[in-house]
Design a protein around this motif. Sequence first.
Motif, PDB file in Angstrom:
ATOM      1  N   ARG A  22       0.816  -1.210   0.000  1.00  0.00           N
ATOM      2  CA  ARG A  22       0.000   0.000   0.000  1.00  0.00           C
ATOM      3  C   ARG A  22       0.852   1.265   0.000  1.00  0.00           C
ATOM      4  NH1 ARG A  22      -4.253   2.556  -1.815  1.00  0.00           N
ATOM      5  NH2 ARG A  22      -5.033   4.100  -0.359  1.00  0.00           N
ATOM      6  N   SER A  74      -3.813  -0.278  -4.782  1.00  0.00           N
ATOM      7  CA  SER A  74      -5.147   0.002  -4.246  1.00  0.00           C
ATOM      8  C   SER A  74      -5.568  -1.132  -3.310  1.00  0.00           C
ATOM      9  CB  SER A  74      -6.154   0.110  -5.385  1.00  0.00           C
ATOM     10  OG  SER A  74      -6.344  -1.166  -5.983  1.00  0.00           O
ATOM     11  N   TYR A  75      -6.582  -0.858  -2.499  1.00  0.00           N
ATOM     12  CA  TYR A  75      -7.101  -1.899  -1.615  1.00  0.00           C
ATOM     13  C   TYR A  75      -7.565  -3.109  -2.423  1.00  0.00           C
ATOM     14  CZ  TYR A  75      -7.249   1.568   2.184  1.00  0.00           C
ATOM     15  OH  TYR A  75      -6.928   2.504   3.134  1.00  0.00           O
ATOM     16  N   GLU A 103     -11.571  -6.012   0.657  1.00  0.00           N
ATOM     17  CA  GLU A 103     -11.027  -4.656   0.705  1.00  0.00           C
ATOM     18  C   GLU A 103     -11.240  -4.037   2.083  1.00  0.00           C
ATOM     19  OE1 GLU A 103     -11.895  -1.962  -2.549  1.00  0.00           O
ATOM     20  OE2 GLU A 103     -12.246  -3.680  -3.861  1.00  0.00           O
ATOM     21  N   LYS A 104     -12.376  -4.290   2.692  1.00  0.00           N
ATOM     22  CA  LYS A 104     -12.670  -3.760   4.026  1.00  0.00           C
ATOM     23  C   LYS A 104     -11.667  -4.294   5.041  1.00  0.00           C
ATOM     24  CE  LYS A 104     -15.066  -1.640   7.165  1.00  0.00           C
ATOM     25  NZ  LYS A 104     -15.005  -0.208   7.296  1.00  0.00           N
ATOM     26  N   ALA A 114      -6.186  -6.813  -2.036  1.00  0.00           N
ATOM     27  CA  ALA A 114      -7.160  -7.842  -1.668  1.00  0.00           C
ATOM     28  C   ALA A 114      -7.089  -9.025  -2.630  1.00  0.00           C
ATOM     29  CB  ALA A 114      -8.562  -7.252  -1.641  1.00  0.00           C
ATOM     30  N   ILE A 151      -8.632  -5.312   4.450  1.00  0.00           N
ATOM     31  CA  ILE A 151      -7.348  -4.650   4.162  1.00  0.00           C
ATOM     32  C   ILE A 151      -7.358  -3.250   4.779  1.00  0.00           C
ATOM     33  CG2 ILE A 151      -5.839  -3.749   2.340  1.00  0.00           C
ATOM     34  CD1 ILE A 151      -5.942  -6.803   2.408  1.00  0.00           C
ATOM     35  N   SER A 152      -8.445  -2.522   4.573  1.00  0.00           N
ATOM     36  CA  SER A 152      -8.556  -1.168   5.088  1.00  0.00           C
ATOM     37  C   SER A 152      -8.428  -1.131   6.611  1.00  0.00           C
ATOM     38  CB  SER A 152      -9.904  -0.571   4.666  1.00  0.00           C
ATOM     39  OG  SER A 152     -10.120   0.663   5.290  1.00  0.00           O
TER      40      SER A 152
END
Length: 76
Positions: free
Chosen positions: A33, A39-40, A51-52, A44, A54-55
Amino acid sequence: SVEEAYDAKELSEAINAFLSSLSYTDRFLFVRRYWYSDSYGDIAALVGMTEKNISVRLVRLRKQLRDHLVKQGVLT
């Protein structure tokens, strides 16, 4: 200046120490990142997570890094 070079070296060493303390997966996420600017979604897909997820993990890793840098005296 000499002082700026010293501060940059100190920051670099503190970040490297932090990264070496992480699990392989967390280090992979962080580097993909913030070094490669993936990007997420891209991250992912690479690791098979949402993605959530990862975030959320990256938010926690940033907080851990901030705490580590404060503890090391690099940040106030």
